[in-house]
Design an enzyme around this catalytic site. Structure first.
Site, PDB file in Angstrom:
ATOM      1  N   ASN A  21       1.253  -1.025  -0.114  1.00 44.22           N
ATOM      2  CA  ASN A  21      -0.481  -0.153   0.024  1.00 44.22           C
ATOM      3  C   ASN A  21       1.288   1.678   0.235  1.00 44.22           C
ATOM      4  O   ASN A  21       0.067   2.151   0.152  1.00 44.22           O
ATOM      5  CB  ASN A  21      -1.167   0.210   1.116  1.00 44.22           C
ATOM      6  N   ILE A  24       7.933   1.068  -2.326  1.00 41.49           N
ATOM      7  CA  ILE A  24       8.457   0.045  -2.972  1.00 41.49           C
ATOM      8  C   ILE A  24       7.193  -1.135  -3.679  1.00 41.49           C
ATOM      9  O   ILE A  24       7.171  -1.659  -5.154  1.00 41.49           O
ATOM     10  CB  ILE A  24      10.357  -0.499  -2.480  1.00 41.49           C
ATOM     11  N   GLY A  25       6.611  -1.234  -2.870  1.00 43.98           N
ATOM     12  CA  GLY A  25       6.009  -2.126  -2.750  1.00 43.98           C
ATOM     13  C   GLY A  25       4.593  -2.234  -3.476  1.00 43.98           C
ATOM     14  O   GLY A  25       4.331  -2.127  -4.841  1.00 43.98           O
ATOM     15  N   SER A 147      18.461  -5.917   3.145  1.00 45.81           N
ATOM     16  CA  SER A 147      18.878  -4.371   2.789  1.00 45.81           C
ATOM     17  C   SER A 147      20.779  -4.968   2.938  1.00 45.81           C
ATOM     18  O   SER A 147      21.309  -5.296   3.813  1.00 45.81           O
ATOM     19  CB  SER A 147      18.163  -4.046   3.789  1.00 45.81           C
ATOM     20  N   TYR A 174      17.385  -3.293  13.108  1.00 41.94           N
ATOM     21  CA  TYR A 174      16.786  -3.272  12.315  1.00 41.94           C
ATOM     22  C   TYR A 174      17.665  -4.525  10.949  1.00 41.94           C
ATOM     23  O   TYR A 174      17.253  -5.166  10.529  1.00 41.94           O
ATOM     24  CB  TYR A 174      17.136  -1.986  11.424  1.00 41.94           C
TER      25      TYR A 174
HETATM   26  N1  NAP Z   1      13.556   2.645   2.056  1.00 38.23           N
HETATM   27  C1  NAP Z   1      14.588   1.364   1.723  1.00 38.23           C
HETATM   28  O1  NAP Z   1      15.155   2.559   1.556  1.00 38.23           O
HETATM   29  C2  NAP Z   1      14.651   0.323   1.463  1.00 38.23           C
HETATM   30  C3  NAP Z   1      16.881   0.099   2.125  1.00 38.23           C
HETATM   31  C4  NAP Z   1      16.672  -1.173   2.437  1.00 38.23           C
HETATM   32  C5  NAP Z   1      15.742  -2.491   2.260  1.00 38.23           C
HETATM   33  N2  NAP Z   1      14.148  -1.718   2.457  1.00 38.23           N
HETATM   34  C6  NAP Z   1      12.931  -2.889   2.429  1.00 38.23           C
HETATM   35  O2  NAP Z   1      12.416  -2.396   1.673  1.00 38.23           O
HETATM   36  C7  NAP Z   1      11.176  -3.268   1.896  1.00 38.23           C
HETATM   37  C8  NAP Z   1       9.959  -2.344   1.629  1.00 38.23           C
HETATM   38  O3  NAP Z   1      10.403  -0.529   2.396  1.00 38.23           O
HETATM   39  P1  NAP Z   1       9.794   0.519   1.835  1.00 38.23           P
HETATM   40  O4  NAP Z   1      11.209   1.907   1.192  1.00 38.23           O
HETATM   41  O5  NAP Z   1       9.404   0.651   0.301  1.00 38.23           O
HETATM   42  O6  NAP Z   1       9.060   1.046   3.422  1.00 38.23           O
HETATM   43  P2  NAP Z   1       7.111   1.597   3.738  1.00 38.23           P
HETATM   44  O7  NAP Z   1       7.013   2.668   2.299  1.00 38.23           O
HETATM   45  O8  NAP Z   1       7.595   2.631   4.706  1.00 38.23           O
HETATM   46  O9  NAP Z   1       6.566   0.842   2.704  1.00 38.23           O
HETATM   47  C9  NAP Z   1       6.408  -0.500   3.866  1.00 38.23           C
HETATM   48  C10 NAP Z   1       5.538  -1.413   4.100  1.00 38.23           C
HETATM   49  O10 NAP Z   1       5.517  -2.656   4.951  1.00 38.23           O
HETATM   50  C11 NAP Z   1       3.826  -2.466   5.974  1.00 38.23           C
HETATM   51  N3  NAP Z   1       4.524  -2.925   6.673  1.00 38.23           N
HETATM   52  C12 NAP Z   1       4.080  -2.872   8.074  1.00 38.23           C
HETATM   53  N4  NAP Z   1       4.241  -2.845   8.833  1.00 38.23           N
HETATM   54  C13 NAP Z   1       3.834  -3.714   8.867  1.00 38.23           C
HETATM   55  C14 NAP Z   1       2.790  -4.944   9.219  1.00 38.23           C
HETATM   56  N5  NAP Z   1       2.683  -5.198  10.498  1.00 38.23           N
HETATM   57  N6  NAP Z   1       2.010  -5.213   8.853  1.00 38.23           N
HETATM   58  C15 NAP Z   1       2.205  -5.767   7.320  1.00 38.23           C
HETATM   59  N7  NAP Z   1       2.438  -5.119   6.683  1.00 38.23           N
HETATM   60  C16 NAP Z   1       2.941  -3.958   6.828  1.00 38.23           C
HETATM   61  C17 NAP Z   1       3.722  -0.840   5.379  1.00 38.23           C
HETATM   62  O11 NAP Z   1       1.885  -0.786   5.744  1.00 38.23           O
HETATM   63  P3  NAP Z   1       1.968   0.140   6.551  1.00 38.23           P
HETATM   64  O12 NAP Z   1       1.058   1.377   5.095  1.00 38.23           O
HETATM   65  O13 NAP Z   1       0.340  -0.444   7.217  1.00 38.23           O
HETATM   66  O14 NAP Z   1       2.190   0.832   7.592  1.00 38.23           O
HETATM   67  C18 NAP Z   1       4.566  -0.638   3.780  1.00 38.23           C
HETATM   68  O15 NAP Z   1       2.714  -1.357   3.285  1.00 38.23           O
HETATM   69  C19 NAP Z   1      11.141  -3.188   3.402  1.00 38.23           C
HETATM   70  O16 NAP Z   1      11.006  -4.414   3.625  1.00 38.23           O
HETATM   71  C20 NAP Z   1      12.328  -2.446   4.054  1.00 38.23           C
HETATM   72  O17 NAP Z   1      13.326  -2.914   4.989  1.00 38.23           O
HETATM   73  C21 NAP Z   1      14.297  -0.545   2.334  1.00 38.23           C
END
Ligand code: NAP
Length: 287
Positions: A21, A24-25, A147, A174
Protein backbone atom coordinates in the site's frame (compact mmCIF):
# COMPACT_ATOMS: atom_id res chain seq x y z
CA UNK A 1 10.10 -20.19 -30.16
CA UNK A 2 6.94 -22.31 -30.47
CA UNK A 3 3.45 -20.86 -30.03
CA UNK A 4 3.09 -22.75 -26.74
CA UNK A 5 6.24 -21.21 -25.26
CA UNK A 6 5.17 -17.74 -26.42
CA UNK A 7 1.81 -18.09 -24.71
CA UNK A 8 3.39 -19.43 -21.49
CA UNK A 9 5.88 -16.57 -21.37
CA UNK A 10 3.18 -13.94 -21.79
CA UNK A 11 0.50 -15.55 -19.63
CA UNK A 12 -0.54 -13.38 -16.68
CA UNK A 13 1.13 -14.45 -13.45
CA UNK A 14 -0.38 -14.45 -9.97
CA UNK A 15 1.89 -12.31 -7.81
CA UNK A 16 1.49 -11.75 -4.08
CA UNK A 17 3.20 -8.73 -2.51
CA UNK A 18 3.26 -7.89 1.20
CA UNK A 19 3.19 -4.21 2.22
CA UNK A 20 1.98 -3.03 -1.19
CA UNK A 21 0.00 0.00 0.00
CA UNK A 22 3.07 2.27 -0.04
CA UNK A 23 6.67 2.69 -1.15
CA UNK A 24 8.53 -0.01 -3.06
CA UNK A 25 5.66 -2.52 -2.76
CA UNK A 26 3.07 -0.18 -4.28
CA UNK A 27 5.36 0.91 -7.13
CA UNK A 28 6.23 -2.72 -7.90
CA UNK A 29 2.54 -3.68 -7.89
CA UNK A 30 1.84 -0.79 -10.28
CA UNK A 31 4.45 -2.06 -12.73
CA UNK A 32 3.08 -5.59 -12.63
CA UNK A 33 -0.57 -4.57 -12.99
CA UNK A 34 0.33 -2.40 -15.99
CA UNK A 35 1.77 -5.53 -17.63
CA UNK A 36 -1.52 -7.38 -17.10
CA UNK A 37 -0.53 -9.63 -14.20
CA UNK A 38 -2.89 -10.56 -11.39
CA UNK A 39 -1.64 -8.98 -8.19
CA UNK A 40 -2.64 -9.76 -4.63
CA UNK A 41 -1.69 -7.01 -2.21
CA UNK A 42 -1.33 -8.17 1.41
CA UNK A 43 -1.50 -5.12 3.65
CA UNK A 44 -2.01 -4.12 7.26
CA UNK A 45 -3.80 -0.77 6.99
CA UNK A 46 -7.11 -1.56 5.30
CA UNK A 47 -8.04 2.05 4.39
CA UNK A 48 -4.68 2.65 2.73
CA UNK A 49 -4.85 -0.77 1.10
CA UNK A 50 -8.29 -0.12 -0.39
CA UNK A 51 -7.02 3.18 -1.81
CA UNK A 52 -4.01 1.35 -3.25
CA UNK A 53 -6.28 -1.34 -4.72
CA UNK A 54 -8.48 1.29 -6.45
CA UNK A 55 -5.36 3.08 -7.71
CA UNK A 56 -3.89 -0.17 -9.07
CA UNK A 57 -7.15 -1.24 -10.70
CA UNK A 58 -7.15 1.97 -12.74
CA UNK A 59 -4.00 0.84 -14.58
CA UNK A 60 -4.61 -2.51 -16.10
CA UNK A 61 -6.59 -5.44 -17.11
CA UNK A 62 -5.14 -7.71 -14.43
CA UNK A 63 -7.01 -8.59 -11.27
CA UNK A 64 -6.06 -6.72 -8.07
CA UNK A 65 -7.07 -8.58 -4.90
CA UNK A 66 -6.59 -7.53 -1.32
CA UNK A 67 -5.79 -9.64 1.73
CA UNK A 68 -5.51 -8.05 5.16
CA UNK A 69 -2.17 -9.05 6.67
CA UNK A 70 -0.73 -7.80 9.94
CA UNK A 71 2.77 -9.20 10.40
CA UNK A 72 2.74 -7.89 13.97
CA UNK A 73 0.80 -10.97 15.11
CA UNK A 74 1.49 -14.63 14.29
CA UNK A 75 -2.20 -15.44 14.79
CA UNK A 76 -3.13 -12.81 12.20
CA UNK A 77 -0.40 -13.99 9.81
CA UNK A 78 -1.76 -17.52 10.14
CA UNK A 79 -5.29 -16.28 9.49
CA UNK A 80 -4.26 -14.28 6.39
CA UNK A 81 -2.21 -17.19 5.02
CA UNK A 82 -5.19 -19.53 5.48
CA UNK A 83 -7.32 -17.05 3.53
CA UNK A 84 -4.79 -17.10 0.67
CA UNK A 85 -4.65 -20.91 0.78
CA UNK A 86 -8.42 -21.12 0.54
CA UNK A 87 -8.73 -18.62 -2.34
CA UNK A 88 -5.88 -19.48 -4.71
CA UNK A 89 -4.63 -22.68 -6.28
CA UNK A 90 -1.19 -21.40 -7.07
CA UNK A 91 1.08 -18.38 -6.68
CA UNK A 92 3.78 -17.72 -9.26
CA UNK A 93 5.68 -15.07 -7.32
CA UNK A 94 5.75 -14.19 -3.63
CA UNK A 95 7.38 -10.85 -2.83
CA UNK A 96 8.12 -10.48 0.89
CA UNK A 97 8.39 -6.70 0.94
CA UNK A 98 6.63 -5.30 4.04
CA UNK A 99 8.96 -3.87 6.65
CA UNK A 100 9.51 -1.14 9.18
CA UNK A 101 12.07 0.79 11.14
CA UNK A 102 11.26 1.30 14.80
CA UNK A 103 13.20 4.06 16.56
CA UNK A 104 12.11 2.79 19.98
CA UNK A 105 12.07 -0.64 21.54
CA UNK A 106 8.67 -2.12 20.79
CA UNK A 107 7.09 -5.55 20.90
CA UNK A 108 4.79 -7.46 18.56
CA UNK A 109 1.54 -8.95 19.85
CA UNK A 110 3.50 -12.12 20.62
CA UNK A 111 6.18 -10.25 22.58
CA UNK A 112 8.94 -10.35 19.95
CA UNK A 113 11.17 -7.35 19.27
CA UNK A 114 9.38 -5.45 16.47
CA UNK A 115 12.02 -5.77 13.69
CA UNK A 116 12.48 -9.47 14.40
CA UNK A 117 8.73 -10.11 14.60
CA UNK A 118 7.42 -7.99 11.70
CA UNK A 119 10.31 -7.86 9.23
CA UNK A 120 11.38 -11.47 9.68
CA UNK A 121 9.37 -13.94 11.80
CA UNK A 122 5.96 -12.98 10.40
CA UNK A 123 7.31 -13.44 6.87
CA UNK A 124 8.94 -16.73 7.92
CA UNK A 125 5.57 -18.18 8.96
CA UNK A 126 3.80 -16.59 5.95
CA UNK A 127 6.29 -18.13 3.50
CA UNK A 128 6.24 -21.62 5.01
CA UNK A 129 2.43 -21.62 4.97
CA UNK A 130 2.28 -20.46 1.33
CA UNK A 131 5.06 -22.68 -0.02
CA UNK A 132 2.58 -25.34 -1.31
CA UNK A 133 0.97 -22.68 -3.57
CA UNK A 134 4.37 -21.75 -5.03
CA UNK A 135 5.06 -25.44 -5.63
CA UNK A 136 1.73 -25.63 -7.50
CA UNK A 137 2.95 -22.97 -9.94
CA UNK A 138 4.75 -23.98 -13.10
CA UNK A 139 7.74 -22.10 -11.74
CA UNK A 140 7.50 -20.40 -8.35
CA UNK A 141 9.74 -17.52 -7.29
CA UNK A 142 10.16 -16.06 -3.80
CA UNK A 143 11.78 -12.64 -3.45
CA UNK A 144 12.88 -11.29 -0.07
CA UNK A 145 13.51 -7.58 0.58
CA UNK A 146 16.75 -7.58 2.55
CA UNK A 147 19.06 -4.57 2.78
CA UNK A 148 22.67 -3.46 2.76
CA UNK A 149 21.93 -2.93 6.48
CA UNK A 150 22.28 -6.73 6.90
CA UNK A 151 26.05 -6.06 7.13
CA UNK A 152 25.43 -4.50 10.56
CA UNK A 153 23.28 -7.39 11.75
CA UNK A 154 23.93 -10.49 13.83
CA UNK A 155 21.86 -13.39 15.12
CA UNK A 156 21.23 -13.05 18.85
CA UNK A 157 18.46 -15.44 19.92
CA UNK A 158 18.58 -14.05 23.46
CA UNK A 159 17.26 -10.77 22.02
CA UNK A 160 14.37 -12.18 19.98
CA UNK A 161 11.93 -11.30 22.77
CA UNK A 162 11.54 -7.57 23.49
CA UNK A 163 11.50 -7.96 27.27
CA UNK A 164 15.03 -9.46 27.16
CA UNK A 165 16.55 -6.35 25.59
CA UNK A 166 18.16 -3.96 28.05
CA UNK A 167 19.94 -1.59 25.70
CA UNK A 168 18.16 -0.91 22.42
CA UNK A 169 19.79 0.69 19.39
CA UNK A 170 17.67 0.95 16.26
CA UNK A 171 20.23 0.41 13.50
CA UNK A 172 21.70 -2.98 14.54
CA UNK A 173 18.23 -4.16 15.45
CA UNK A 174 16.92 -3.34 11.94
CA UNK A 175 20.13 -4.84 10.47
CA UNK A 176 19.52 -8.07 12.39
CA UNK A 177 16.12 -8.45 10.74
CA UNK A 178 17.56 -7.82 7.27
CA UNK A 179 20.30 -10.41 7.93
CA UNK A 180 17.53 -12.79 9.04
CA UNK A 181 15.66 -12.12 5.75
CA UNK A 182 18.81 -12.94 3.78
CA UNK A 183 19.74 -16.06 5.77
CA UNK A 184 16.16 -17.30 5.35
CA UNK A 185 16.32 -16.66 1.60
CA UNK A 186 19.60 -18.56 1.35
CA UNK A 187 18.37 -21.49 3.43
CA UNK A 188 15.13 -21.75 1.44
CA UNK A 189 17.21 -21.69 -1.76
CA UNK A 190 19.20 -24.65 -0.44
CA UNK A 191 16.06 -26.54 0.61
CA UNK A 192 14.35 -25.82 -2.73
CA UNK A 193 17.33 -26.62 -4.98
CA UNK A 194 16.19 -28.89 -7.83
CA UNK A 195 12.51 -28.05 -7.25
CA UNK A 196 10.33 -25.70 -9.32
CA UNK A 197 10.67 -22.89 -6.76
CA UNK A 198 13.53 -20.41 -6.32
CA UNK A 199 14.38 -18.02 -3.49
CA UNK A 200 16.37 -14.82 -3.99
CA UNK A 201 16.92 -11.60 -2.07
CA UNK A 202 17.83 -8.01 -2.79
CA UNK A 203 18.96 -4.70 -1.39
CA UNK A 204 16.60 -2.19 -3.05
CA UNK A 205 18.89 0.83 -2.65
CA UNK A 206 18.27 3.76 -0.33
CA UNK A 207 14.77 4.54 -1.49
CA UNK A 208 12.47 7.53 -1.17
CA UNK A 209 9.61 5.83 0.69
CA UNK A 210 7.81 6.02 4.02
CA UNK A 211 10.38 3.75 5.69
CA UNK A 212 12.39 6.59 7.19
CA UNK A 213 9.36 8.46 8.58
CA UNK A 214 10.47 7.96 12.21
CA UNK A 215 14.09 9.07 11.71
CA UNK A 216 15.19 12.21 13.56
CA UNK A 217 15.64 15.22 11.22
CA UNK A 218 19.44 15.12 11.21
CA UNK A 219 19.62 11.40 10.40
CA UNK A 220 16.96 11.86 7.71
CA UNK A 221 18.97 14.70 6.15
CA UNK A 222 21.95 12.35 5.90
CA UNK A 223 19.87 9.54 4.38
CA UNK A 224 18.02 11.86 1.99
CA UNK A 225 21.28 12.70 0.17
CA UNK A 226 21.33 9.18 -1.32
CA UNK A 227 17.64 8.60 -2.01
CA UNK A 228 16.55 6.97 -5.28
CA UNK A 229 12.92 6.71 -6.52
CA UNK A 230 10.97 3.48 -5.79
CA UNK A 231 10.73 2.84 -9.55
CA UNK A 232 14.40 1.69 -9.50
CA UNK A 233 13.96 -1.22 -7.06
CA UNK A 234 10.53 -1.93 -8.60
CA UNK A 235 12.23 -2.55 -11.96
CA UNK A 236 14.79 -4.85 -10.33
CA UNK A 237 12.05 -6.79 -8.48
CA UNK A 238 10.07 -7.09 -11.71
CA UNK A 239 13.10 -8.65 -13.41
CA UNK A 240 13.61 -11.10 -10.56
CA UNK A 241 9.91 -11.97 -10.63
CA UNK A 242 9.42 -12.42 -14.36
CA UNK A 243 12.55 -12.38 -16.51
CA UNK A 244 13.66 -15.61 -18.12
CA UNK A 245 17.25 -15.08 -16.99
CA UNK A 246 16.07 -15.18 -13.35
CA UNK A 247 14.15 -18.45 -13.86
CA UNK A 248 17.00 -20.62 -12.63
CA UNK A 249 18.81 -18.22 -10.33
CA UNK A 250 18.49 -19.45 -6.78
CA UNK A 251 20.09 -18.20 -3.56
CA UNK A 252 21.27 -14.94 -5.19
CA UNK A 253 21.57 -11.50 -3.63
CA UNK A 254 20.90 -8.59 -5.99
CA UNK A 255 21.48 -4.95 -5.25
CA UNK A 256 20.23 -1.69 -6.68
CA UNK A 257 22.55 1.33 -6.38
CA UNK A 258 25.50 -0.55 -4.80
CA UNK A 259 27.51 -3.67 -5.81
CA UNK A 260 25.71 -6.91 -4.87
CA UNK A 261 28.02 -7.86 -2.04
CA UNK A 262 26.60 -9.83 0.85
CA UNK A 263 28.35 -10.37 4.17
CA UNK A 264 30.22 -13.55 5.17
CA UNK A 265 27.64 -14.04 7.95
CA UNK A 266 24.79 -14.08 5.44
CA UNK A 267 26.49 -16.96 3.60
CA UNK A 268 27.05 -19.03 6.74
CA UNK A 269 24.68 -21.95 6.12
CA UNK A 270 25.14 -23.34 9.63
CA UNK A 271 23.94 -20.03 11.00
CA UNK A 272 21.07 -20.04 8.49
CA UNK A 273 20.05 -23.53 9.63
CA UNK A 274 20.27 -22.54 13.29
CA UNK A 275 18.05 -19.50 12.67
CA UNK A 276 15.61 -21.64 10.68
CA UNK A 277 15.36 -24.25 13.45
CA UNK A 278 14.85 -21.61 16.16
CA UNK A 279 12.23 -19.82 14.04
CA UNK A 280 10.43 -23.05 13.24
CA UNK A 281 10.09 -23.78 16.97
CA UNK A 282 8.52 -20.32 17.44
CA UNK A 283 5.86 -20.78 14.74
CA UNK A 284 5.33 -24.55 14.58
CA UNK A 285 1.96 -24.39 16.32
CA UNK A 286 0.60 -22.72 13.14
CA UNK A 287 2.10 -25.20 10.68
N1 NAP B 1 13.46 2.39 1.63
C1 NAP B 1 14.71 1.95 1.70
O1 NAP B 1 15.67 2.73 1.57
C2 NAP B 1 15.01 0.50 1.94
C3 NAP B 1 16.35 0.09 1.98
C4 NAP B 1 16.64 -1.25 2.20
C5 NAP B 1 15.60 -2.15 2.37
N2 NAP B 1 14.30 -1.72 2.34
C6 NAP B 1 13.23 -2.70 2.56
O2 NAP B 1 12.25 -2.59 1.55
C7 NAP B 1 10.98 -2.99 2.05
C8 NAP B 1 9.92 -1.97 1.67
O3 NAP B 1 10.21 -0.76 2.32
P1 NAP B 1 9.73 0.67 1.80
O4 NAP B 1 10.96 1.49 1.67
O5 NAP B 1 8.82 0.56 0.65
O6 NAP B 1 8.96 1.19 3.11
P2 NAP B 1 7.52 1.83 3.33
O7 NAP B 1 7.21 2.84 2.29
O8 NAP B 1 7.50 2.25 4.76
O9 NAP B 1 6.53 0.60 3.11
C9 NAP B 1 6.54 -0.47 4.02
C10 NAP B 1 5.30 -1.31 3.85
O10 NAP B 1 5.33 -2.32 4.88
C11 NAP B 1 4.08 -2.34 5.52
N3 NAP B 1 4.10 -2.80 6.91
C12 NAP B 1 4.70 -2.26 7.98
N4 NAP B 1 4.38 -2.95 9.08
C13 NAP B 1 3.55 -3.94 8.71
C14 NAP B 1 2.86 -4.98 9.39
N5 NAP B 1 2.91 -5.11 10.73
N6 NAP B 1 2.09 -5.84 8.68
C15 NAP B 1 1.98 -5.70 7.34
N7 NAP B 1 2.58 -4.73 6.64
C16 NAP B 1 3.36 -3.86 7.32
C17 NAP B 1 3.60 -0.87 5.47
O11 NAP B 1 2.22 -0.85 5.71
P3 NAP B 1 1.50 0.34 6.55
O12 NAP B 1 1.22 1.39 5.54
O13 NAP B 1 0.26 -0.33 7.08
O14 NAP B 1 2.45 0.77 7.60
C18 NAP B 1 4.01 -0.51 4.05
O15 NAP B 1 3.05 -0.95 3.13
C19 NAP B 1 11.17 -3.17 3.55
O16 NAP B 1 11.30 -4.55 3.84
C20 NAP B 1 12.48 -2.46 3.86
O17 NAP B 1 13.16 -3.02 4.96
C21 NAP B 1 13.98 -0.42 2.11
Amino acid sequence: MSNTSISKATMPKTILITGANAGIGLTTAELLVKEGHNVIIACRNLDKAQQAQAHLKSFGTGQVDLIQLDLNSLTKVNHAANEVLSKYEHIDVLINNAGLISMHLDATEDGFEKHFGVNYLGHFLWTLKLLPLLKNAEQGRIIHLSSIAHWGGSIQPEKFRAEKIQRYIMFPSYGNSKLQNLLFSNLLAKQLAGSNVTSNALHPGVVDSELYRQLPKLQYMFVSMALIPPSKPANQIRKMALDADWAHKNGQYASVQTPALSSAKSKDMQLAQKLYDLSYELVKQYL
